[in-house]
Design an enzyme around this catalytic site. Structure first.
Site, PDB file in Angstrom:
ATOM      1  N   ASP A  85       0.859  -1.193   0.000  1.00 60.51           N
ATOM      2  CA  ASP A  85       0.000   0.000   0.000  1.00 60.51           C
ATOM      3  C   ASP A  85       0.889   1.235   0.000  1.00 60.51           C
ATOM      4  OD1 ASP A  85      -1.808   1.983   0.478  1.00 60.51           O
ATOM      5  OD2 ASP A  85      -2.431   1.260   2.454  1.00 60.51           O
TER       6      ASP A  85
ATOM      7  N   ASN B 209       0.204   4.410  -0.949  1.00 57.91           N
ATOM      8  CA  ASN B 209      -0.345   5.721  -0.579  1.00 57.91           C
ATOM      9  C   ASN B 209      -1.081   5.697   0.762  1.00 57.91           C
ATOM     10  OD1 ASN B 209      -2.654   4.393  -1.200  1.00 57.91           O
ATOM     11  ND2 ASN B 209      -3.378   5.822  -2.772  1.00 57.91           N
TER      12      ASN B 209
ATOM     13  N   ASP C 143      -3.770   4.079   1.940  1.00 64.07           N
ATOM     14  CA  ASP C 143      -5.235   4.141   2.052  1.00 64.07           C
ATOM     15  C   ASP C 143      -5.847   2.787   2.394  1.00 64.07           C
ATOM     16  OD1 ASP C 143      -4.897   2.737  -0.273  1.00 64.07           O
ATOM     17  OD2 ASP C 143      -6.200   4.003  -1.503  1.00 64.07           O
TER      18      ASP C 143
ATOM     19  N   ASP D 172      -3.312 -10.269 -16.183  1.00 66.59           N
ATOM     20  CA  ASP D 172      -4.410 -11.225 -16.161  1.00 66.59           C
ATOM     21  C   ASP D 172      -5.403 -10.825 -17.251  1.00 66.59           C
ATOM     22  OD1 ASP D 172      -5.976 -13.319 -14.971  1.00 66.59           O
ATOM     23  OD2 ASP D 172      -5.089 -12.755 -13.042  1.00 66.59           O
TER      24      ASP D 172
ATOM     25  N   ASP E  95      -7.376 -16.102 -17.779  1.00 58.85           N
ATOM     26  CA  ASP E  95      -8.279 -16.473 -16.704  1.00 58.85           C
ATOM     27  C   ASP E  95      -9.341 -17.452 -17.206  1.00 58.85           C
ATOM     28  OD1 ASP E  95      -9.399 -15.708 -13.953  1.00 58.85           O
ATOM     29  OD2 ASP E  95     -11.117 -15.339 -15.240  1.00 58.85           O
TER      30      ASP E  95
ATOM     31  N   GLU F  54      -4.964 -20.574 -17.222  1.00 61.63           N
ATOM     32  CA  GLU F  54      -5.523 -21.102 -15.979  1.00 61.63           C
ATOM     33  C   GLU F  54      -6.361 -22.324 -16.342  1.00 61.63           C
ATOM     34  OE1 GLU F  54      -8.374 -20.240 -12.138  1.00 61.63           O
ATOM     35  OE2 GLU F  54      -8.779 -19.260 -14.040  1.00 61.63           O
TER      36      GLU F  54
ATOM     37  N   HIS G 235      -4.286 -17.114  -5.517  1.00 60.34           N
ATOM     38  CA  HIS G 235      -5.292 -16.329  -4.785  1.00 60.34           C
ATOM     39  C   HIS G 235      -6.623 -17.061  -4.630  1.00 60.34           C
ATOM     40  CE1 HIS G 235      -6.205 -16.007  -8.949  1.00 60.34           C
ATOM     41  NE2 HIS G 235      -7.358 -15.409  -8.695  1.00 60.34           N
ATOM     42  N   ASP G 236      -6.751 -18.218  -5.242  1.00 60.72           N
ATOM     43  CA  ASP G 236      -8.027 -18.935  -5.181  1.00 60.72           C
ATOM     44  C   ASP G 236      -8.032 -20.082  -4.182  1.00 60.72           C
ATOM     45  OD1 ASP G 236      -9.401 -17.428  -7.068  1.00 60.72           O
ATOM     46  OD2 ASP G 236      -8.634 -18.610  -8.742  1.00 60.72           O
TER      47      ASP G 236
HETATM   48  C1  GLC Z   1     -10.465 -17.358 -12.117  1.00 66.11           C
HETATM   49  C2  GLC Z   1      -9.851 -16.489 -11.051  1.00 66.11           C
HETATM   50  C3  GLC Z   1     -10.821 -16.363  -9.912  1.00 66.11           C
HETATM   51  C4  GLC Z   1     -12.083 -15.730 -10.422  1.00 66.11           C
HETATM   52  C5  GLC Z   1     -12.636 -16.493 -11.615  1.00 66.11           C
HETATM   53  C6  GLC Z   1     -13.688 -15.710 -12.343  1.00 66.11           C
HETATM   54  O1  GLC Z   1     -10.668 -18.647 -11.688  1.00 66.11           O
HETATM   55  O2  GLC Z   1      -8.627 -17.033 -10.656  1.00 66.11           O
HETATM   56  O3  GLC Z   1     -10.286 -15.604  -8.864  1.00 66.11           O
HETATM   57  O4  GLC Z   1     -13.031 -15.665  -9.413  1.00 66.11           O
HETATM   58  O5  GLC Z   1     -11.639 -16.776 -12.567  1.00 66.11           O
HETATM   59  O6  GLC Z   1     -13.114 -14.688 -13.087  1.00 66.11           O
END
Ligand code: GLC
Length: 568
Positions: A22, A24, A26, A99, A196, A275, A335-336
């Site tokens: 972060d 700035n 916020d 992405d 994605d 992905e 992140h999933d």
């Molecule tokens: C991919 C992303 C996930 C997102 C999904 C819909 O699986 O990694 O975070 O929710 O696509 O865009």
């Protein structure tokens, strides 16, 4: 080394922009923050960054619902901030991939606003419309996959949330518009894209209904309660059957070829990683995606040698069959999903296992991807207060449990906290200061910071401690770079029946390296029969062994030890 492409030799690092740095103050990560941390990444031998979406978005799905493909979300900065970040990264020889979300846009994207406004506007056919829901398809996040729009008196299809309408990829204008978006960033100099959810781009044209005897809510509950192997297998089957007609419809190979040809127009240094775990989307090895993630490696409850061996055997055999030899791509977290430290720990030896797993990703054949925070051992953070959840999927689930299922709110909060992806997206810990040094003390970060930032799980303290996980990652990453066999070499498992440890060779014509990863607390006295080789010179040992020779006839391995040794 033979002439490999940068994306074959690179160590990738995924940045989740909201949670990384972060700049700035916020409470939300931004480009100023990321740019300030580039030297930190350089110090970790990172060669490339995959940046999760940084585009304007109403954030129903944390940025994966994009409302403008050619801009920067104001909370992350401006286009100029992005350009500075790109330039500063390139100065440090760090490549940037973005992405690219092709399947859907946000329902606030101008394209959708126009498309939904009437049945005869110029973009009327840019999304997937039907007069009545043609089947029982579900949204993988929640509820029906068809949502009614009064302006058109019609339903639109969405594989994900209703705020993420699926684009109609059979319409050439859609392709045109999306390729323009991709070119916008390629022209600026970005090095490629992570694609994605590409499997969801095309559906079954016959719109075949699913035949799972449950709704999504019921299936989610069944998944949570499944105990026996049979129940777990049934859960898996139901998940698959529920969505199988909404995935991998015809046309995807041609689409990937089209996108590849655009990428190749630039120079042969831009790349695509999908992905998806389907190697078929690498086409002939040089005409579709450059990489697809080896998700089957991490799709397991316990990461154990037998699973890893089986995965490598199947995966590498498939890659080697491609007409142009395919290149692997390994990761254990993103992140999933639950963080590596938590997910693949055993509750007793989490710290040791985290080290073994780091070594796994950095020594297997293929390009490694790390997820921000894994290098300091960040864990899942169970967010107990549902009002602090930002992953819409989880807030909906909480509401569903409390309002429709009459579940006690405390229990519902616990269950929502466990299922949400927020737990693995919390802000990065830069120090042991308030808010983990992510944001100033008087600012509330967008997601709660894990209190364990004050217990050594932070960059500042680990930087100064030679024995920290961070310095372990740094050493391993350097060792990987210094040993050509680990980057470009072949792979051959040894001691294939061993239950406790995973041992394998990585080799080029000039060099053979033995990697042994002990997944157990047991010590082992081992004997390796490798034709023509007698000794192993230690190049890396998690147990701090000195760089001397070990006889292969009498090889000792400590508890959870990671050993990388050159054969002679
Ligand atoms: C991919 C992303 C996930 C997102 C999904 C819909 O699986 O990694 O975070 O929710 O696509 O865009």
């Amino acid at each position: 080394m033979t002439t490999l492409k940068w994306w074959q030799t690179a160590l990738f690092y995924q940045i989740y922009p909201r949670s990384f740095a972060d700049g700035n103050g916020d409470g939300i990560g931004d480009f100023k923050g990321i740019t300030e941390k580039l030297d930190y990444l350089k110090g970790l031998s990172i060669d490339a960054i995959w940046l999760s979406p940084h585009f304007p978005s109403p954030n129903w799905d944390c940025g994966y619902d994009i409302s403008d493909y050619c801009n920067v979300a104001p909370e992350y900065g401006t286009l100029d901030d992005f350009k500075t970040f790109l330039e500063e990264s390139h100065k440090r020889e760090i490549r940037i991939i973005l992405d690219l979300v092709l399947n859907h846009t946000s329902d606030e994207h101008a394209w959708f606003l126009e498309s939904k406004s009437s049945r005869d506007n110029p973009k009327a056919d840019w999304y997937v419309w039907a007069d009545t829901p043609p089947n029982n398809w579900q949204s993988c996040f929640d509820g029906e996959a068809w949502t009614y729009v009064p302006e058109r008196g019609q339903y639109y299809y969405h594989y994900f949330m209703k705020q993420q309408p699926d684009l109609n990829w059979r319409n050439p204008e859609v392709k045109q518009a999306m390729w323009e978006g991709a070119r916008f960033w390629l022209d600026m100099g970005v090095d490629g894209f992570r694609l994605d959810a590409l499997g969801t781009i095309y559906e079954d044209p016959a719109l075949t209904p699913h035949d799972v005897p449950m709704t999504m809510g019921e299936l989610r509950r069944f998944s949570e309660s499944a105990q026996t192997e049979e129940e777990k297998a049934l859960v898996e089957k139901y998940w698959f059957d529920m969505f199988k007609h909404q995935w991998g419809g015809p046309g995807l190979h041609d689409l990937m070829k089209e996108l590849r040809s655009i990428i190749d127009e630039y120079d042969d240094d831009r790349m695509l990683v999908g992905e998806d775990d389907n190697i078929d989307y690498m086409g002939d090895g040089d005409d579709e995606l450059h990489l697809v993630f080896n998700f089957p490696l991490m799709r397991t409850e316990k990461l154990r040698p037998a699973h890893i061996r089986k995965n490598q055997k199947e995966r590498l055999a498939r890659l080697d069959k491609l007409p142009t030899r395919g290149w692997g791509c390994n990761t254990l977290g993103n992140h999933d999903c639950s963080r590596i430290y938590t997910r693949f720990g055993d509750g007793l030896h989490d710290a040791e296992l985290a080290r073994v797993n780091a070594a796994l990703v950095l020594t297997l054949r293929g390009t490694p991807f790390l997820y921000n925070g894994e290098e300091i051992g960040m864990t899942d953070h169970l967010i107990a207060d549902p009002s602090k959840l930002r992953d819409t999927m989880a807030t909906w689930y909480y509401e569903h449990l409390v309002k429709e299922m009459n579940v006690d709110p405390a229990e519902a909060a616990q269950r929502a906290g466990e299922m949400t992806r927020d737990k693995n997206r919390t802000p990065m810990h830069w120090s042991n200061a308030a808010n983990g040094g992510f944001s100033p003390a008087n600012v509330e970060p967008w997601l709660p910071v894990h209190p364990n930032h004050a217990k050594g799980i932070n960059v500042r303290e680990q930087h100064d401690n030679p024995d920290s996980l961070l310095n372990y990652y740094r050493r391993l990453a350097r060792v990987r770079k210094q040993i050509p066999a680990l980057v470009e070499g072949g792979y051959k498992p040894v001691h294939e029946k061993a239950e406790d440890y995973f041992a394998f060779l990585r080799f080029t014509e000039e060099q053979s390296v033995l990697v042994v990863l002990n997944y157990s607390a047991r010590h082992h006295e081992l004997k390796f029969n490798i034709p023509g080789k007698k000794t192993a010179r230690v190049l890396f040992s998690s147990a701090g062994r000195s760089r001397k020779d070990q006889p292969l006839s009498h090889f000792t391995l400590g508890a959870f030890e990671v050993l990388i040794a050159e054969l002679g």
